[in-house]
Motif scaffolding. Structure first.
Motif, PDB file in Angstrom:
ATOM      1  N   VAL A   1       9.214 -10.112  -9.248  1.00 19.34           N
ATOM      2  CA  VAL A   1       8.168  -9.439  -8.373  1.00 19.34           C
ATOM      3  C   VAL A   1       8.616  -8.151  -7.772  1.00 19.34           C
ATOM      4  O   VAL A   1       9.714  -8.059  -7.262  1.00 19.34           O
ATOM      5  CB  VAL A   1       7.730 -10.302  -7.162  1.00 19.34           C
ATOM      6  N   TYR A   2       8.021  -6.842  -7.736  1.00 18.88           N
ATOM      7  CA  TYR A   2       8.318  -5.528  -7.188  1.00 18.88           C
ATOM      8  C   TYR A   2       7.151  -5.125  -6.693  1.00 18.88           C
ATOM      9  O   TYR A   2       6.217  -5.626  -6.413  1.00 18.88           O
ATOM     10  CB  TYR A   2       8.615  -4.602  -8.585  1.00 18.88           C
ATOM     11  N   LEU A   3       7.473  -3.800  -5.688  1.00 15.46           N
ATOM     12  CA  LEU A   3       6.174  -3.416  -4.986  1.00 15.46           C
ATOM     13  C   LEU A   3       6.650  -1.814  -5.026  1.00 15.46           C
ATOM     14  O   LEU A   3       7.783  -1.280  -5.183  1.00 15.46           O
ATOM     15  CB  LEU A   3       6.626  -4.081  -3.529  1.00 15.46           C
ATOM     16  N   ASP A   4       5.608  -1.151  -4.524  1.00 18.32           N
ATOM     17  CA  ASP A   4       5.690   0.265  -4.149  1.00 18.32           C
ATOM     18  C   ASP A   4       4.690   0.552  -3.077  1.00 18.32           C
ATOM     19  O   ASP A   4       3.792  -0.460  -2.988  1.00 18.32           O
ATOM     20  CB  ASP A   4       5.404   1.272  -5.378  1.00 18.32           C
ATOM     21  N   VAL A   5       4.579   1.548  -2.460  1.00 20.32           N
ATOM     22  CA  VAL A   5       3.660   2.003  -1.556  1.00 20.32           C
ATOM     23  C   VAL A   5       2.928   3.242  -2.049  1.00 20.32           C
ATOM     24  O   VAL A   5       2.570   4.162  -1.192  1.00 20.32           O
ATOM     25  CB  VAL A   5       4.308   2.322  -0.139  1.00 20.32           C
ATOM     26  N   GLY A   6       2.762   3.507  -3.163  1.00 19.97           N
ATOM     27  CA  GLY A   6       1.775   4.619  -3.579  1.00 19.97           C
ATOM     28  C   GLY A   6       0.422   4.339  -3.133  1.00 19.97           C
ATOM     29  O   GLY A   6      -0.112   3.266  -2.693  1.00 19.97           O
ATOM     30  N   LEU A   7      -0.306   5.550  -3.007  1.00 23.14           N
ATOM     31  CA  LEU A   7      -1.644   5.680  -2.584  1.00 23.14           C
ATOM     32  C   LEU A   7      -1.516   5.800  -1.109  1.00 23.14           C
ATOM     33  O   LEU A   7      -2.013   6.659  -0.480  1.00 23.14           O
ATOM     34  CB  LEU A   7      -2.534   4.235  -2.837  1.00 23.14           C
ATOM     35  N   THR A   8      -0.802   4.571  -0.373  1.00 28.23           N
ATOM     36  CA  THR A   8      -0.777   4.631   1.032  1.00 28.23           C
ATOM     37  C   THR A   8      -0.096   6.069   1.455  1.00 28.23           C
ATOM     38  O   THR A   8      -0.305   6.685   2.322  1.00 28.23           O
ATOM     39  CB  THR A   8       0.451   3.565   1.316  1.00 28.23           C
ATOM     40  N   LEU A   9       1.093   6.533   0.760  1.00 32.05           N
ATOM     41  CA  LEU A   9       1.941   7.390   1.066  1.00 32.05           C
ATOM     42  C   LEU A   9       1.137   8.795   1.234  1.00 32.05           C
ATOM     43  O   LEU A   9       1.363   9.643   2.174  1.00 32.05           O
ATOM     44  CB  LEU A   9       3.387   7.772   0.134  1.00 32.05           C
ATOM     45  N   HIS A  10       0.268   9.091   0.216  1.00 35.52           N
ATOM     46  CA  HIS A  10      -0.643  10.425   0.403  1.00 35.52           C
ATOM     47  C   HIS A  10      -1.651  10.107   1.454  1.00 35.52           C
ATOM     48  O   HIS A  10      -2.189  11.047   2.154  1.00 35.52           O
ATOM     49  CB  HIS A  10      -0.877  11.134  -0.741  1.00 35.52           C
TER      50      HIS A  10
END
Lengths: 378, 378, 378
Positions: free
Chosen positions: C282-291
């Motif tokens: 399992v991996y994650l990102d915080v894309g969408l959130t950042l902008h």
């Protein structure tokens, strides 16, 4: 003092959700009980809390005491000055121009809206918020047949909000059933059956899911702003049932029907922010939270609450109840926390000063004026 | 060094929840497995985690290595010094005066309480915490009839806590069923029926909701402090079932019966804080969290945990398990994080220094002493 | 400029989850609608949001306008330059080396992957991510018997991912049913019965729990990386059903079968971090959130997301959709937020510079390369 702080300090706030203050002289146990919305704990001073620290730090000087005064001294000085003078000082310090007062809880021991505005001085005005659960419980107390309850409640709510000075309704559904409710409007037969069960019990505290849904849909029909307790409160709550995200399906169905104001929100301020970002009719504040976490953490909570919240969607409230100190602390924590947050962004070039000033006025005053349409004639 | 940090550094901590340390020499895979409570991942070093960074930064110097030493060097040096010396160094660095040790998990490979205190030196004392699930599983392993299980468990629990040095009980209900349980005490027939199903399976890991409720209510009857795992842990957990807010109804029913200590809490530290604010008998710590997030984030987590927590309600624990490093890291992160948080408030005038020092001593030592009533005679 | 920032600025990012950009000239209402993924609100400018502030601050200069330009001026200048030039400027500014593009939503108005890479210039390459719900809905639209649906979907998914350039699949189960699903693989008869109900309705938007489970298990069988929308999005979502912790039981059953990439995550970034710490796949990102939160809060969100996340588990994505500005803002917020976080730890001695640089490269590029195994031959 920074430009943003100066602007917020000069702004007459609209406190869109608050309660009256007590006018009795308070003993130390009475005072501590009001400090934390709970019963006193033997052997533990409730001054040993973040809100207690904030009172000793920021309220003592207004009673001519040094900051960080010991609790005993503080409560004695309070009694010495008398409730009227104490209330006058803290209310004046809050520099609030408009109060919208929830009159539905503990009204017998609290100042009514007009007395609050008078104590605040400076031409402040006060409006009333009708707590719908109290309307319902009054009907039950007055006696009603189960099959007449549904209409009787709607009619009573309509009558209650027609009174001069009423600008909104409020629900404490978060306390009664929580928000994990069927989002649909209940049918008349359902309401009658639920009312029958409830009234058979003597019509106590309204906590039936069908009747709470009927109450919320009645609010939607009224179309007035609906204030909803969300997030933390006293021990009579299941916190996880007060996550406003649970209201999503109901909010989807009521888009366009009424403004919905999510009160307090902590620790679900990000969930509330999401709702304000995707639903045009949803707003939030972090009242109650601000004086409980105190000025030391107000900015941090506001930072989270504002991560994605549109600037038209943040309002100010103190949710002050009982102690006039909370008017002062709420206003101070809001002004200071928001000013620091905004000024930092101005200083690092992230935000234009003119935008920061606009956002500050909106949050402290204009967003509420836009939603509530206060009439100076009331 | 600031005044608050100096005070916390000089304080002999009470570590109210921890485990023993391993005395075997550890290979690198063994070491990495203990570092993250999981199995090793092929191709990935578990040193590449916040806790791994903290070990390389803050533990390497205690083994005479430079900060940020490479993992391979670190594990080799550890083996070279031998477990006894390594454990002695880290335990001494933690400056812990009292350990309360959960002996219910992996006891065969870990030091027992007394050996831990001896290794720590400086006159440290150790007490025992009885894990109730282990008591129940021992009864099943020894053989019991279903209709005798309920009483047998209660009697075994009573016997277990009468042993010298036992100061508390613990439950890992969070792992077994989660907290979304019926809050009522189960009836005898229910317990028998559940025990029948469980024992028919050979009485494995206790994860039956009725038997877990019986276990929790047994704890309430004992009246000793009950430690509850809440929030994150290893992969054998459903995180959202470990939100302590789910316990609200049970906490309401057990007010006055026993102290309840919410362990770890992350990421639900705010939910836990709410419970400590509204229930007199509820306390929290952020053990385990502190060494996993490391000193770089310990303050941020403590800030959230303390937003509304009464000062009598925060305790210190390391939840160290297996690696003596965690005693050092937990204590360091707690002392540094709390000191920075408090000193900042002193520096900005939000908190009196005397209050900051009092709060630090309470959190690091006195709150635990008040709850556990350690006897120096044990 | 600090060493870490310089390294991140020089790194060609792998944007492992994004969408195409619009090539039409946008009116102000069109532009505002794309800014917030919602419908415009009468009387409220959607520029009055954190993302709107970020556009005015960080995007205006790339269109030769001063920072904090008024929205009207901004949108006019955008039209004046033309979509091709605007897209070129923002995509080039993002310095992205590899795009993995979800082509399953709004493809008719958005640039396809290759056109995106071409517009970005600098030898960027683009790959495709297949949205599985779109595959399923195409089968329904094309006509299929209920008892053939299960196999037809599996076969269509297999065919779709065999196309050149496809590197992953995606599911928006969070929107359709949420994650509180039975974690077991559904049986063939169950799938047929569910398909019968769904197809009888004309096979609209796939939102049947059985068919969503079938879809997720099909992904597990494919073994390709599975991208999962988690956390916030537009109004067509129940936020609390998108908490990735709800997936725990399914993740436990699919360990070793496929990499699972938790997208966006906010406000559940800590829950997602827990999952990455305990499940190898399992991996994650915080894309969408950042902008959406903008550079002013990107660091704070990353700090939470990284509290316990292993360094091999954080990825970068923009989740840019429609507006090329989001490529620039996402990349800027990621580079700046991560660089500040890491550099601070280097400056306080918590992290070695070499480790900070390694971690930055992993998060911005290498972790994605390790998971997706991009082929330059595609």
């Amino acid at each position: 003092m920074t430009a943003v702080r100066e602007a917020l300090d000069g702004l007459g706030l609209v406190d869109h959700h608050c309660h009256g203050v007590v006018t009795a002289v308070l003993t130390r146990p009475d005072y501590e009980a009001l400090l934390t919305e709970g019963d006193p704990w033997p052997g533990v001073s409730l001054f040993d809390t973040p809100v207690g620290t904030a009172v000793r730090r920021h309220c003592a000087p207004l009673l001519d005491l040094p900051a960080h005064t010991a609790p005993g001294t503080y409560v004695r000085r309070r009694a010495e000055l008398g409730a009227a003078e104490v209330n006058r000082r803290f209310l004046a310090a809050a520099r609030t121009a408009v109060f919208a007062v929830d009159t539905g809880f503990g009204a017998d021991r609290l100042t009514p809206p007009q007395a609050l505005a008078t104590a605040a001085g400076g031409g402040a005005t006060a409006y009333e918020v009708v707590r719908l659960e109290s309307v319902a419980e009054r009907i039950a107390a007055d006696g009603v047949e189960p099959d007449a309850y549904g209409d009787a409640f709607r009619e009573a709510a309509r009558t209650a909000v027609r009174r001069p000075g009423v600008v909104a309704v409020k629900s404490v559904a978060a306390y009664r059933t929580g928000f994990a409710l069927d989002p649909e409007r209940p049918g008349a037969a359902e309401v009658t059956a639920a009312a029958r069960r409830w009234l058979a019990d003597g019509g106590p505290r309204l906590a039936d899911p069908v009747l709470v849904r009927h109450l919320l849909w009645t609010a939607a029909d009224l179309g007035l702003p609906l204030q909803l307790h969300t997030g933390f409160g006293d021990s009579d709550l299941r916190l996880h049932h007060a996550d406003p995200a649970l209201l999503t399906d109901w909010l989807r169905r009521t888009a366009g029907a009424l403004p919905v104001l999510l009160l307090h929100c902590w620790p679900y301020q990000r969930q509330a922010a999401y709702l304000t970002a995707v639903f045009e009719h949803v707003y939030l504040d972090v009242g109650l939270t601000l004086h409980h976490v105190g000025p030391a953490r107000a900015r941090a909570v506001l930072e989270e609450a504002l991560e994605i919240t549109p600037y038209r969607k943040l309002l100010y409230s103190s949710d002050a109840y009982g102690l006039a100190e909370f008017y002062h602390l709420g206003a101070l924590a809001f002004r200071r926390g928001l000013a620091e947050l905004l000024q930092d962004r101005v200083d690092t070039g992230e935000l234009a000063l003119s935008d920061a000033l606009r956002l500050a006025s909106w949050a402290g005053r204009d967003n509420a004026r836009r939603i509530y349409r206060f009439s100076d004639d009331n």
